[in-house]
Design a protein around this motif. Structure first.
Motif, PDB file in Angstrom:
ATOM      1  N   TRP A  94       0.825  -1.209   0.000  1.00 33.82           N
ATOM      2  CA  TRP A  94       0.000   0.000   0.000  1.00 33.82           C
ATOM      3  C   TRP A  94       0.860   1.259   0.000  1.00 33.82           C
ATOM      4  N   THR A  95       2.067   1.161   0.531  1.00 32.14           N
ATOM      5  CA  THR A  95       2.950   2.334   0.573  1.00 32.14           C
ATOM      6  C   THR A  95       3.459   2.729  -0.804  1.00 32.14           C
ATOM      7  N   ASP A  96       3.226   1.907  -1.827  1.00 31.17           N
ATOM      8  CA  ASP A  96       3.597   2.248  -3.200  1.00 31.17           C
ATOM      9  C   ASP A  96       2.584   3.181  -3.857  1.00 31.17           C
ATOM     10  N   LEU A  97       1.505   3.489  -3.153  1.00 27.07           N
ATOM     11  CA  LEU A  97       0.459   4.366  -3.687  1.00 27.07           C
ATOM     12  C   LEU A  97       0.550   5.738  -3.021  1.00 27.07           C
ATOM     13  N   ARG A  98       0.174   6.757  -3.784  1.00 26.26           N
ATOM     14  CA  ARG A  98       0.156   8.123  -3.263  1.00 26.26           C
ATOM     15  C   ARG A  98      -1.192   8.757  -3.561  1.00 26.26           C
ATOM     16  N   PRO A  99      -1.714   9.561  -2.614  1.00 24.50           N
ATOM     17  CA  PRO A  99      -2.982  10.248  -2.865  1.00 24.50           C
ATOM     18  C   PRO A  99      -2.799  11.363  -3.888  1.00 24.50           C
ATOM     19  N   GLY A 100      -3.920  11.797  -4.409  1.00 24.69           N
ATOM     20  CA  GLY A 100      -3.890  12.952  -5.289  1.00 24.69           C
ATOM     21  C   GLY A 100      -3.859  12.637  -6.760  1.00 24.69           C
ATOM     22  N   GLY A 101      -4.050  11.393  -7.104  1.00 26.57           N
ATOM     23  CA  GLY A 101      -4.106  11.048  -8.521  1.00 26.57           C
ATOM     24  C   GLY A 101      -5.398  11.563  -9.135  1.00 26.57           C
ATOM     25  N   ALA A 102      -5.662  11.155 -10.346  1.00 25.17           N
ATOM     26  CA  ALA A 102      -6.897  11.558 -11.017  1.00 25.17           C
ATOM     27  C   ALA A 102      -8.100  11.166 -10.165  1.00 25.17           C
ATOM     28  N   PHE A 103      -9.070  12.032 -10.067  1.00 21.61           N
ATOM     29  CA  PHE A 103     -10.294  11.802  -9.305  1.00 21.61           C
ATOM     30  C   PHE A 103     -10.024  11.611  -7.811  1.00 21.61           C
ATOM     31  N   GLY A 104      -8.828  11.957  -7.330  1.00 23.45           N
ATOM     32  CA  GLY A 104      -8.494  11.782  -5.928  1.00 23.45           C
ATOM     33  C   GLY A 104      -8.122  10.355  -5.560  1.00 23.45           C
ATOM     34  N   ILE A 105      -7.933   9.509  -6.552  1.00 22.02           N
ATOM     35  CA  ILE A 105      -7.603   8.103  -6.313  1.00 22.02           C
ATOM     36  C   ILE A 105      -6.138   7.982  -5.905  1.00 22.02           C
ATOM     37  N   HIS A 106      -5.864   7.095  -4.965  1.00 20.66           N
ATOM     38  CA  HIS A 106      -4.485   6.751  -4.647  1.00 20.66           C
ATOM     39  C   HIS A 106      -3.936   5.961  -5.834  1.00 20.66           C
ATOM     40  N   GLU A 107      -2.821   6.429  -6.383  1.00 14.31           N
ATOM     41  CA  GLU A 107      -2.254   5.805  -7.570  1.00 14.31           C
ATOM     42  C   GLU A 107      -0.818   5.367  -7.320  1.00 14.31           C
ATOM     43  N   PRO A 108      -0.347   4.419  -8.127  1.00 12.53           N
ATOM     44  CA  PRO A 108       1.053   3.981  -7.996  1.00 12.53           C
ATOM     45  C   PRO A 108       2.006   5.127  -8.329  1.00 12.53           C
ATOM     46  N   LEU A 109       3.151   5.078  -7.704  1.00 15.04           N
ATOM     47  CA  LEU A 109       4.208   6.020  -8.037  1.00 15.04           C
ATOM     48  C   LEU A 109       4.624   5.808  -9.491  1.00 15.04           C
ATOM     49  N   ALA A 110       4.913   6.879 -10.194  1.00 18.55           N
ATOM     50  CA  ALA A 110       5.302   6.783 -11.606  1.00 18.55           C
ATOM     51  C   ALA A 110       6.631   6.057 -11.779  1.00 18.55           C
ATOM     52  N   THR A 111       7.431   5.984 -10.718  1.00 19.32           N
ATOM     53  CA  THR A 111       8.746   5.337 -10.792  1.00 19.32           C
ATOM     54  C   THR A 111       8.685   3.821 -10.650  1.00 19.32           C
ATOM     55  N   LEU A 112       7.512   3.288 -10.317  1.00 22.92           N
ATOM     56  CA  LEU A 112       7.377   1.836 -10.159  1.00 22.92           C
ATOM     57  C   LEU A 112       7.424   1.156 -11.523  1.00 22.92           C
ATOM     58  N   PRO A 113       7.860  -0.098 -11.571  1.00 27.30           N
ATOM     59  CA  PRO A 113       7.912  -0.823 -12.854  1.00 27.30           C
ATOM     60  C   PRO A 113       6.537  -0.862 -13.520  1.00 27.30           C
ATOM     61  N   THR A 114       6.522  -0.695 -14.845  1.00 24.95           N
ATOM     62  CA  THR A 114       5.261  -0.793 -15.579  1.00 24.95           C
ATOM     63  C   THR A 114       4.967  -2.258 -15.882  1.00 24.95           C
ATOM     64  N   VAL A 115       3.699  -2.532 -16.096  1.00 24.83           N
ATOM     65  CA  VAL A 115       3.224  -3.880 -16.403  1.00 24.83           C
ATOM     66  C   VAL A 115       2.388  -3.779 -17.678  1.00 24.83           C
ATOM     67  N   GLU A 116       2.715  -4.559 -18.665  1.00 21.32           N
ATOM     68  CA  GLU A 116       1.963  -4.556 -19.913  1.00 21.32           C
ATOM     69  C   GLU A 116       0.636  -5.301 -19.731  1.00 21.32           C
ATOM     70  N   PRO A 117      -0.439  -4.794 -20.313  1.00 21.73           N
ATOM     71  CA  PRO A 117      -1.735  -5.470 -20.192  1.00 21.73           C
ATOM     72  C   PRO A 117      -1.695  -6.943 -20.619  1.00 21.73           C
ATOM     73  N   ALA A 118      -0.866  -7.286 -21.593  1.00 16.26           N
ATOM     74  CA  ALA A 118      -0.814  -8.656 -22.108  1.00 16.26           C
ATOM     75  C   ALA A 118      -0.344  -9.667 -21.064  1.00 16.26           C
ATOM     76  N   VAL A 119       0.367  -9.232 -20.027  1.00 15.76           N
ATOM     77  CA  VAL A 119       0.851 -10.181 -19.026  1.00 15.76           C
ATOM     78  C   VAL A 119      -0.100 -10.327 -17.840  1.00 15.76           C
ATOM     79  N   ILE A 120      -1.180  -9.572 -17.845  1.00 16.27           N
ATOM     80  CA  ILE A 120      -2.168  -9.665 -16.767  1.00 16.27           C
ATOM     81  C   ILE A 120      -2.964 -10.958 -16.962  1.00 16.27           C
ATOM     82  N   ASP A 121      -2.939 -11.810 -15.960  1.00 13.96           N
ATOM     83  CA  ASP A 121      -3.702 -13.066 -16.031  1.00 13.96           C
ATOM     84  C   ASP A 121      -5.177 -12.852 -15.709  1.00 13.96           C
ATOM     85  N   LEU A 122      -5.463 -11.929 -14.789  1.00 14.70           N
ATOM     86  CA  LEU A 122      -6.832 -11.657 -14.374  1.00 14.70           C
ATOM     87  C   LEU A 122      -6.925 -10.209 -13.930  1.00 14.70           C
ATOM     88  N   ALA A 123      -7.890  -9.492 -14.479  1.00 18.30           N
ATOM     89  CA  ALA A 123      -8.124  -8.096 -14.111  1.00 18.30           C
ATOM     90  C   ALA A 123      -9.459  -7.987 -13.383  1.00 18.30           C
TER      91      ALA A 123
END
Length: 186
Positions: A94-123
């Motif tokens: 949870w500490t990888d998220l920060r408040p203040g993203g779009a719509f006030g949502i807690h979002e991941p830090l931009a510096t965290l590794p990205t994940v391609e949609p194709a590797v998601i097994d379940l969304a």
């Protein structure tokens, strides 16, 4: 009534219903659905899952995220990068998220590794309103409508009060393969 007006009416109706949902009922439905998803073969087999950090009033994915981390799953969460655009990032706590993203949502830090949609097994994705067959009505930004076609398996979660007989669909509106609510698991 045109589609945009009907969508606005359904959004307002769903927000009213969600506002009337008692906290005890909300917690019970979240617990039932979370347990049922975690008991599914698809969840157990998934190595990488996409979850969202809920807005106030939305179905909480806290139990799913905690369960995923506890069992060694890789968890991705979205970060808004522009109008209708999401980038997925690996979130390890949870500490990888920060408040203040779009719509006030807690979002991941931009510096965290990205994940391609194709590797998601379940969304697991949110919406304001659903139909039993997976049609969804989001908040109107088109974020998940753009993302869903790139995902192999996407499920919706919600409260029973969010289920409608129908929602207006346009050509760009994406659906999920399954909707999980308390009524669908009991």
């Amino acid at each position: 009534m045109n589609v945009a007006a009907e969508k606005a009416r359904l959004r307002a109706e769903t927000l009213r219903r969600l506002g009337e949902l008692r906290p005890a009922q909300r917690a019970l439905e979240e617990e039932l659905v979370t347990a049922a998803i975690q008991d599914s073969a698809e969840w157990r087999a998934a190595g990488t899952v996409l979850l969202y950090r809920n807005l106030p009033g939305e179905f909480s994915t806290v139990g799913l995220a905690n369960g995923a981390w506890r069992t060694g799953k890789r968890v991705a969460m979205p970060r808004v990068t522009g109008p209708g655009l999401l980038v997925l990032h690996e979130v390890r706590a949870w500490t990888d998220l920060r408040p203040g993203g779009a719509f006030g949502i807690h979002e991941p830090l931009a510096t965290l590794p990205t994940v391609e949609p194709a590797v998601i097994d379940l969304a697991i994705v949110p919406a304001l309103a659903w139909t039993r067959d997976g049609a969804r009505l989001g908040r109107g930004g088109g974020f998940y409508d753009r993302l869903l076609p790139d995902l192999r398996l996407a499920w919706g979660v919600g409260f029973d009060v969010q289920v409608m007989a129908s929602v207006p669909l346009e050509a760009h509106d994406a659906i999920v393969q399954r909707l999980w609510t308390a009524a669908s698991v009991s």
